[in-house]
Write an enzyme that holds these catalytic residues in place. Structure first.
Site, PDB file in Angstrom:
ATOM      1  N   MET A   1       0.894  -1.277  -0.035  1.00  0.00           N
ATOM      2  CA  MET A   1       0.147   0.007  -0.138  1.00  0.00           C
ATOM      3  C   MET A   1       0.847   1.212  -0.021  1.00  0.00           C
ATOM      4  SD  MET A   1      -2.947  -1.190   2.851  1.00  0.00           S
ATOM      5  CE  MET A   1      -3.340  -2.771   2.927  1.00  0.00           C
TER       6      MET A   1
ATOM      7  N   MET B   1      -1.608  -2.349  -4.233  1.00  0.00           N
ATOM      8  CA  MET B   1      -2.632  -1.374  -3.960  1.00  0.00           C
ATOM      9  C   MET B   1      -1.836   0.171  -4.187  1.00  0.00           C
ATOM     10  SD  MET B   1      -4.511  -3.117  -0.950  1.00  0.00           S
ATOM     11  CE  MET B   1      -3.240  -4.284  -0.604  1.00  0.00           C
TER      12      MET B   1
ATOM     13  N   SER C   1      -6.895 -11.423   9.051  1.00  0.00           N
ATOM     14  CA  SER C   1      -7.316 -11.529  10.433  1.00  0.00           C
ATOM     15  C   SER C   1      -7.860 -12.766  10.874  1.00  0.00           C
ATOM     16  CB  SER C   1      -8.234 -10.252  10.706  1.00  0.00           C
ATOM     17  OG  SER C   1      -9.161 -10.429   9.969  1.00  0.00           O
TER      18      SER C   1
ATOM     19  N   HIS D   1       0.181  -8.103  -4.030  1.00  0.00           N
ATOM     20  CA  HIS D   1      -1.164  -7.249  -4.323  1.00  0.00           C
ATOM     21  C   HIS D   1      -0.831  -5.858  -4.129  1.00  0.00           C
ATOM     22  CE1 HIS D   1      -5.447  -6.409  -2.934  1.00  0.00           C
ATOM     23  NE2 HIS D   1      -5.141  -5.604  -3.887  1.00  0.00           N
TER      24      HIS D   1
HETATM   25  C1  DX5 Z   1      -6.763  -5.213   2.479  1.00  0.00           C
HETATM   26  C2  DX5 Z   1      -5.911  -6.213   1.993  1.00  0.00           C
HETATM   27  C3  DX5 Z   1      -6.249  -7.786   2.326  1.00  0.00           C
HETATM   28  C4  DX5 Z   1      -6.498  -7.973   3.796  1.00  0.00           C
HETATM   29  C5  DX5 Z   1      -7.470  -8.517   4.125  1.00  0.00           C
HETATM   30  O1  DX5 Z   1      -6.882  -4.158   1.793  1.00  0.00           O
HETATM   31  O2  DX5 Z   1      -6.068  -6.476   0.583  1.00  0.00           O
HETATM   32  O3  DX5 Z   1      -5.417  -8.769   1.560  1.00  0.00           O
HETATM   33  O4  DX5 Z   1      -5.326  -8.342   4.428  1.00  0.00           O
HETATM   34  O5  DX5 Z   1      -7.577  -8.864   5.521  1.00  0.00           O
HETATM   35  P1  DX5 Z   1      -8.680  -9.634   5.898  1.00  0.00           P
HETATM   36  O6  DX5 Z   1      -8.480 -11.022   5.621  1.00  0.00           O
HETATM   37  O7  DX5 Z   1      -8.459  -9.597   7.695  1.00  0.00           O
HETATM   38  O8  DX5 Z   1      -9.808  -9.139   5.753  1.00  0.00           O
HETATM   39 ZN    ZN Z   2      -4.755  -7.989  -0.407  1.00  0.00          ZN
END
Ligand code: DX5
Ligand code: ZN
Length: 224
Positions: free
Chosen positions: A46, A77, A204, A75
């Site tokens: 991120m 973002m 989580s 991933h």
């Molecule tokens: C959120 C991330 C997810 C995050 C998901 O922006 O892309 O990968 O870790 O978290 P949980 O599984 O706790 O919803």
């Molecule tokens: Zn993610």
């Protein structure tokens, strides 16, 4: 460096997201999920622009690479994946997912990722319509469907955007992985798997528990 490939489509995979792990003990956290025999780990990058949060970048991934043979499912973002994808691949990412919301035409970047030896995926936010990616699905190795607004872990699963999974599976056929990210736990897993998802990101609901291995197995059982 030779890249690791995503597991064969069709096999259900839990991809633990390190976002909810203890960032001061990342190698221990990876070791535990390896003991649970997962094949891939989900790395959430991120940038504080595309999402209102900042996490890890290439230096952390480069260090972790030495400690793990898991597929690094990365991933992005970030607002500028075209600028940074190569750096992440050189640091050790095996798979790069970027968001359709930040590119006009994703094909050149997908091709670049492939030319660097990695696999490529597109992600769509909860409010982004399937039509935005429909014509590009065939170029991807995996599609990532967000079932929360990206940026934070431990949010509630949104059922509405999950409905896109079924239509994506229709278009993609059996050869493309469909990953779902956000609010995945043993309760939400059966629904997304029945829609056609085969890759379950969970942060989580794994790292929020003392026994991470049992938490992973509970998600696997729910997917059966
Ligand atoms: C959120 C991330 C997810 C995050 C998901 O922006 O892309 O990968 O870790 O978290 P949980 O599984 O706790 O919803
Ligand atoms: Zn993610």
């Amino acid at each position: 460096m030779e890249k690791l490939r995503l597991p064969k489509p069709g096999t259900i995979q839990v991809a633990p997201s390190l976002l909810s792990a203890d960032f001061a003990r990342l190698t221990d956290e990876i070791k535990v999920i390896e003991d649970a025999d997962v094949k891939m780990v989900h790395l959430d990058v991120m940038d504080g622009h595309f999402v209102p949060n900042i996490t890890i970048g290439p230096p952390v991934i480069e260090k972790l690479r030495k400690y793990s043979k898991l597929v690094f499912d990365t991933h992005l973002m970030i607002t500028d994946p075209e600028k940074y994808a190569e750096t992440f691949i050189k640091a050790g990412a095996d798979h790069i997912t970027f968001h359709i919301e930040v590119v006009d035409n994703p094909i050149p970047l997908i091709e670049k990722i492939h030319s660097l030896g990695a696999t490529a995926g597109l992600c769509l936010n909860p409010e982004t319509k399937l039509e935005a990616i429909a014509q590009y699905i065939k170029y991807c190795d995996m599609i990532l469907v967000m079932t929360v607004h990206p940026g934070f872990g431990a949010q509630d699963f949104m059922p509405e955007p999950a409905k896109k999974i079924e239509r994506i599976r229709d278009i993609a056929g059996a050869d493309v992985r469909i990953e779902v990210d956000g609010g995945i736990n043993p309760q939400t897993t059966p629904g997304v798997v029945s829609l056609g998802a085969d890759t379950l990101v969970a942060g989580s609901s794994i790292f929020g528990w003392k026994d991470r291995i049992a938490a992973i197995n509970n998600i696997r059982k729910a997917a059966e």
